[in-house]
Write a protein that holds these residues in place. Structure first.
Motif, PDB file in Angstrom:
ATOM      1  N   ARG A 268      45.233  34.038 -11.950  1.00 22.41           N
ATOM      2  CA  ARG A 268      44.155  33.796 -11.150  1.00 22.41           C
ATOM      3  C   ARG A 268      42.594  33.891 -12.139  1.00 22.41           C
ATOM      4  NH1 ARG A 268      45.182  36.922  -5.423  1.00 22.41           N
ATOM      5  NH2 ARG A 268      46.804  35.553  -4.796  1.00 22.41           N
ATOM      6  N   PHE A 269      42.914  34.701 -13.326  1.00 25.14           N
ATOM      7  CA  PHE A 269      41.804  34.867 -14.005  1.00 25.14           C
ATOM      8  C   PHE A 269      41.908  34.119 -15.332  1.00 25.14           C
ATOM      9  CE2 PHE A 269      41.520  38.805 -11.576  1.00 25.14           C
ATOM     10  CZ  PHE A 269      40.195  38.632 -11.346  1.00 25.14           C
ATOM     11  N   THR A 270      40.767  33.419 -15.589  1.00 21.43           N
ATOM     12  CA  THR A 270      40.795  32.740 -16.950  1.00 21.43           C
ATOM     13  C   THR A 270      39.431  33.136 -17.876  1.00 21.43           C
ATOM     14  OG1 THR A 270      42.026  30.769 -15.948  1.00 21.43           O
ATOM     15  CG2 THR A 270      40.803  30.225 -17.898  1.00 21.43           C
ATOM     16  N   VAL A 271      39.899  33.226 -19.041  1.00 26.87           N
ATOM     17  CA  VAL A 271      38.637  33.480 -19.844  1.00 26.87           C
ATOM     18  C   VAL A 271      38.543  32.418 -21.041  1.00 26.87           C
ATOM     19  CG1 VAL A 271      37.905  35.224 -21.679  1.00 26.87           C
ATOM     20  CG2 VAL A 271      39.105  36.248 -19.585  1.00 26.87           C
ATOM     21  N   VAL A 272      37.304  32.109 -21.187  1.00 32.92           N
ATOM     22  CA  VAL A 272      36.962  31.048 -22.212  1.00 32.92           C
ATOM     23  C   VAL A 272      35.992  31.593 -23.131  1.00 32.92           C
ATOM     24  CG1 VAL A 272      37.573  29.071 -20.937  1.00 32.92           C
ATOM     25  CG2 VAL A 272      35.464  29.700 -20.541  1.00 32.92           C
ATOM     26  N   PRO A 273      35.842  31.345 -24.316  1.00 37.37           N
ATOM     27  CA  PRO A 273      34.869  31.991 -25.260  1.00 37.37           C
ATOM     28  C   PRO A 273      33.355  31.570 -25.002  1.00 37.37           C
ATOM     29  CG  PRO A 273      36.545  31.246 -26.563  1.00 37.37           C
ATOM     30  CD  PRO A 273      36.930  30.627 -25.197  1.00 37.37           C
ATOM     31  N   ALA A 274      33.215  30.215 -24.763  1.00 40.29           N
ATOM     32  CA  ALA A 274      31.934  29.626 -24.377  1.00 40.29           C
ATOM     33  C   ALA A 274      32.159  28.271 -23.667  1.00 40.29           C
ATOM     34  CB  ALA A 274      31.328  29.163 -25.618  1.00 40.29           C
ATOM     35  N   ALA A 275      31.100  27.898 -22.967  1.00 43.61           N
ATOM     36  CA  ALA A 275      31.012  26.775 -22.146  1.00 43.61           C
ATOM     37  C   ALA A 275      29.529  26.161 -21.965  1.00 43.61           C
ATOM     38  CB  ALA A 275      31.917  27.083 -20.579  1.00 43.61           C
ATOM     39  N   ASP A 276      29.477  24.886 -21.904  1.00 38.81           N
ATOM     40  CA  ASP A 276      28.149  24.445 -21.809  1.00 38.81           C
ATOM     41  C   ASP A 276      27.995  24.172 -20.078  1.00 38.81           C
ATOM     42  OD1 ASP A 276      27.788  23.686 -24.401  1.00 38.81           O
ATOM     43  OD2 ASP A 276      28.957  21.747 -24.188  1.00 38.81           O
ATOM     44  N   ALA A 277      26.810  24.944 -19.695  1.00 35.53           N
ATOM     45  CA  ALA A 277      26.518  24.860 -18.336  1.00 35.53           C
ATOM     46  C   ALA A 277      25.128  23.947 -18.141  1.00 35.53           C
ATOM     47  CB  ALA A 277      25.927  26.373 -18.092  1.00 35.53           C
ATOM     48  N   THR A 278      25.250  23.184 -17.024  1.00 27.37           N
ATOM     49  CA  THR A 278      24.381  22.158 -16.594  1.00 27.37           C
ATOM     50  C   THR A 278      24.135  22.030 -15.064  1.00 27.37           C
ATOM     51  OG1 THR A 278      26.071  20.471 -16.491  1.00 27.37           O
ATOM     52  CG2 THR A 278      24.629  20.654 -18.473  1.00 27.37           C
ATOM     53  N   VAL A 279      23.170  21.715 -14.482  1.00 26.46           N
ATOM     54  CA  VAL A 279      22.857  21.711 -13.277  1.00 26.46           C
ATOM     55  C   VAL A 279      22.203  20.104 -13.117  1.00 26.46           C
ATOM     56  CG1 VAL A 279      21.406  22.475 -11.302  1.00 26.46           C
ATOM     57  CG2 VAL A 279      22.039  24.120 -13.088  1.00 26.46           C
ATOM     58  N   HIS A 280      22.915  19.710 -12.211  1.00 25.91           N
ATOM     59  CA  HIS A 280      22.373  18.171 -11.777  1.00 25.91           C
ATOM     60  C   HIS A 280      22.831  17.839 -10.200  1.00 25.91           C
ATOM     61  CE1 HIS A 280      21.582  14.074 -12.193  1.00 25.91           C
ATOM     62  NE2 HIS A 280      22.580  13.709 -11.568  1.00 25.91           N
ATOM     63  N   ALA A 281      21.426  17.408  -9.449  1.00 20.61           N
ATOM     64  CA  ALA A 281      21.696  17.315  -8.017  1.00 20.61           C
ATOM     65  C   ALA A 281      22.390  18.301  -7.249  1.00 20.61           C
ATOM     66  CB  ALA A 281      22.470  15.947  -7.912  1.00 20.61           C
ATOM     67  N   GLY A 282      21.999  19.520  -7.643  1.00 19.96           N
ATOM     68  CA  GLY A 282      22.287  20.691  -6.927  1.00 19.96           C
ATOM     69  C   GLY A 282      23.798  21.185  -7.248  1.00 19.96           C
ATOM     70  N   THR A 283      24.526  20.448  -8.403  1.00 22.10           N
ATOM     71  CA  THR A 283      25.910  20.840  -8.840  1.00 22.10           C
ATOM     72  C   THR A 283      25.564  21.690 -10.105  1.00 22.10           C
ATOM     73  OG1 THR A 283      26.598  19.080  -7.441  1.00 22.10           O
ATOM     74  CG2 THR A 283      28.079  20.156  -9.363  1.00 22.10           C
ATOM     75  N   LEU A 284      26.454  22.760 -10.148  1.00 25.27           N
ATOM     76  CA  LEU A 284      26.396  23.362 -11.436  1.00 25.27           C
ATOM     77  C   LEU A 284      27.835  23.193 -12.071  1.00 25.27           C
ATOM     78  CD1 LEU A 284      25.398  25.723 -13.198  1.00 25.27           C
ATOM     79  CD2 LEU A 284      26.713  27.385 -11.894  1.00 25.27           C
ATOM     80  N   THR A 285      27.769  22.816 -13.454  1.00 22.94           N
ATOM     81  CA  THR A 285      28.882  22.293 -13.987  1.00 22.94           C
ATOM     82  C   THR A 285      29.146  23.291 -15.297  1.00 22.94           C
ATOM     83  OG1 THR A 285      28.986  20.509 -13.176  1.00 22.94           O
ATOM     84  CG2 THR A 285      30.314  20.606 -15.181  1.00 22.94           C
ATOM     85  N   LEU A 286      30.269  23.878 -15.540  1.00 28.32           N
ATOM     86  CA  LEU A 286      30.409  24.636 -16.662  1.00 28.32           C
ATOM     87  C   LEU A 286      31.727  23.653 -17.665  1.00 28.32           C
ATOM     88  CD1 LEU A 286      29.603  27.124 -14.645  1.00 28.32           C
ATOM     89  CD2 LEU A 286      29.575  28.216 -16.704  1.00 28.32           C
ATOM     90  N   THR A 287      31.571  23.569 -18.585  1.00 23.56           N
ATOM     91  CA  THR A 287      32.850  22.685 -19.510  1.00 23.56           C
ATOM     92  C   THR A 287      32.821  23.579 -20.704  1.00 23.56           C
ATOM     93  OG1 THR A 287      31.948  20.777 -18.570  1.00 23.56           O
ATOM     94  CG2 THR A 287      33.454  20.487 -20.267  1.00 23.56           C
ATOM     95  N   SER A 288      34.310  23.840 -20.879  1.00 27.26           N
ATOM     96  CA  SER A 288      34.605  24.519 -22.146  1.00 27.26           C
ATOM     97  C   SER A 288      35.186  23.563 -23.243  1.00 27.26           C
ATOM     98  CB  SER A 288      35.703  25.356 -22.071  1.00 27.26           C
ATOM     99  OG  SER A 288      36.834  24.704 -21.462  1.00 27.26           O
ATOM    100  N   GLU A 289      35.109  24.159 -24.360  1.00 28.39           N
ATOM    101  CA  GLU A 289      35.441  23.098 -25.602  1.00 28.39           C
ATOM    102  C   GLU A 289      36.909  23.327 -25.947  1.00 28.39           C
ATOM    103  OE1 GLU A 289      32.583  23.986 -28.332  1.00 28.39           O
ATOM    104  OE2 GLU A 289      31.243  22.652 -27.228  1.00 28.39           O
ATOM    105  N   GLY A 290      37.524  22.807 -26.816  1.00 30.02           N
ATOM    106  CA  GLY A 290      38.783  22.903 -27.532  1.00 30.02           C
ATOM    107  C   GLY A 290      39.884  22.266 -26.653  1.00 30.02           C
ATOM    108  N   PRO A 291      41.026  22.256 -27.397  1.00 33.40           N
ATOM    109  CA  PRO A 291      42.190  21.420 -26.804  1.00 33.40           C
ATOM    110  C   PRO A 291      42.338  21.436 -25.455  1.00 33.40           C
ATOM    111  CG  PRO A 291      42.991  23.118 -28.126  1.00 33.40           C
ATOM    112  CD  PRO A 291      41.517  23.109 -28.242  1.00 33.40           C
ATOM    113  N   ARG A 292      42.256  22.925 -24.841  1.00 33.64           N
ATOM    114  CA  ARG A 292      42.362  23.256 -23.398  1.00 33.64           C
ATOM    115  C   ARG A 292      41.187  23.388 -22.687  1.00 33.64           C
ATOM    116  NH1 ARG A 292      46.918  27.654 -22.732  1.00 33.64           N
ATOM    117  NH2 ARG A 292      46.842  26.607 -20.501  1.00 33.64           N
TER     118      ARG A 292
END
Length: 323
Positions: A155-179
């Motif tokens: 249930r828990f996932t840890v990622v070192p870093a992620a890009d965070a953006t907000v557009h049209a009321g939606t928050l999106t976090l996208t991590s980098e790497g092969p997974r």
């Protein structure tokens, strides 16, 4: 003649008090609804937001000040015609010049939402169906991101870093790497429940926002139409003070004036949102649509004046007015 000379100063005092109180509440609400995740409420935030708050609350503050001033005038022996002229003149001058003077101080419109408004460091925030916590957030870059998803194993996932953006009321976090992992959804601002208005108050705030936004747009785009709209609003509010002498029961009169003052904002919203587009389509004239609320306010104000002149006694006995 002492009482008529006091009216402008009493009005300015009432306007100062109502504007300050409303502006402070607006600043706290703005921080609570959009900026509380970014840190504490500070004097710097209040000072930066104060011009915008004053600009947004000036119209309802003028209306409220006229109502409160009317309560004072109703308890004094003063010519109703003289009182009407003074309140109308002072209210109009203050509203027009107040908006003209405050507008240059407002600056740029509020900044677009940023991830910092939704992600407080080391605190879980709901994003869609998941819970997200970040260790730090700098310029849209979240570090040490912990994601909880009850529908997956683990249930828990840890990622070192992620890009965070907000557009049209939606928050999106996208991590980098092969997974690479993406978390997207409408953020649930749990802390805003403290600042969120109930349904009745929200409708009132909606009507105030509609009127204030229209006045601000007219001020920026068409000064002549703004002057007419400001006069129509103050004229109707001043003419409505006749409700304080409508019956022999002061409490009922005060209630009627309060209901009327609330009704003007709802009426303006109805005229601007529902009636004005219909007028514009029927007449193919945007000017008529923009002026529809003002013309309706002027007509109602004239109707109140006629009722006041033709049917109400010049002055009710002092014992009845003062209760």
């Amino acid at each position: 003649m002492k009482e008529p000379l006091k009216i402008p100063f009493v009005f300015l005092f009432l306007l100062l008090c109502t504007s300050v109180v409303c502006a402070v509440l607006d600043s706290v609400s703005a921080w609570g609804l959009s900026g509380s995740a970014g840190g504490r409420f500070t004097l710097l935030f209040a000072a930066q937001h104060l011009p915008r708050s004053l600009y947004d609350v000036l119209v309802p503050s003028v209306v409220l000040s006229i109502v409160l001033l009317g309560l004072r005038i109703a308890r004094r022996q003063i010519s109703r015609f003289l009182a009407f002229v003074i309140v109308l003149g002072v209210g109009y001058v203050v509203l027009v010049n107040g908006m003209l003077w405050i507008r240059p101080l407002v600056g740029a419109p509020p900044a677009a939402p940023s991830p910092r408004q939704f992600l407080a460091p080391s605190t879980f925030a709901r994003v869609g169906d998941r819970l997200v916590a970040v260790r730090s957030l700098t310029e849209g870059r979240a570090r040490a991101v912990l994601i909880y998803d009850a529908s997956t194993t683990p249930r828990f996932t840890v990622v070192p870093a992620a890009d965070a953006t907000v557009h049209a009321g939606t928050l999106t976090l996208t991590s980098e790497g092969p997974r690479a992992l993406t978390v997207s959804g409408a953020p649930d601002l749990t802390w805003t429940s403290v600042f969120a208005a109930d349904r009745f108050t929200e409708l009132f705030l909606r009507d105030i926002r509609t009127m204030s936004a229209d006045f601000q747009h007219l001020l920026a785009a068409a000064r002549g139409e703004f002057f007419v709209a400001a006069f129509a609003l103050v004229f109707l509010c001043t003419a409505s003070l006749m409700l304080l002498r409508l019956t022999r029961w002061p409490l009922i009169n005060v209630m009627l004036l309060g209901i009327a003052a609330r009704g003007w904002f709802s009426l303006y919203h109805f005229l601007a949102v529902s009636v004005a587009p219909q007028v514009s389509r029927a007449l193919t004239d945007s000017f008529a649509a923009r002026m529809a609320p003002s013309l309706a306010f002027l007509a109602l104000g004239v109707l109140f004046l006629l009722v006041d002149i033709l049917f109400l006694p010049p002055n009710r006995p002092g014992s009845e007015i003062s209760g």
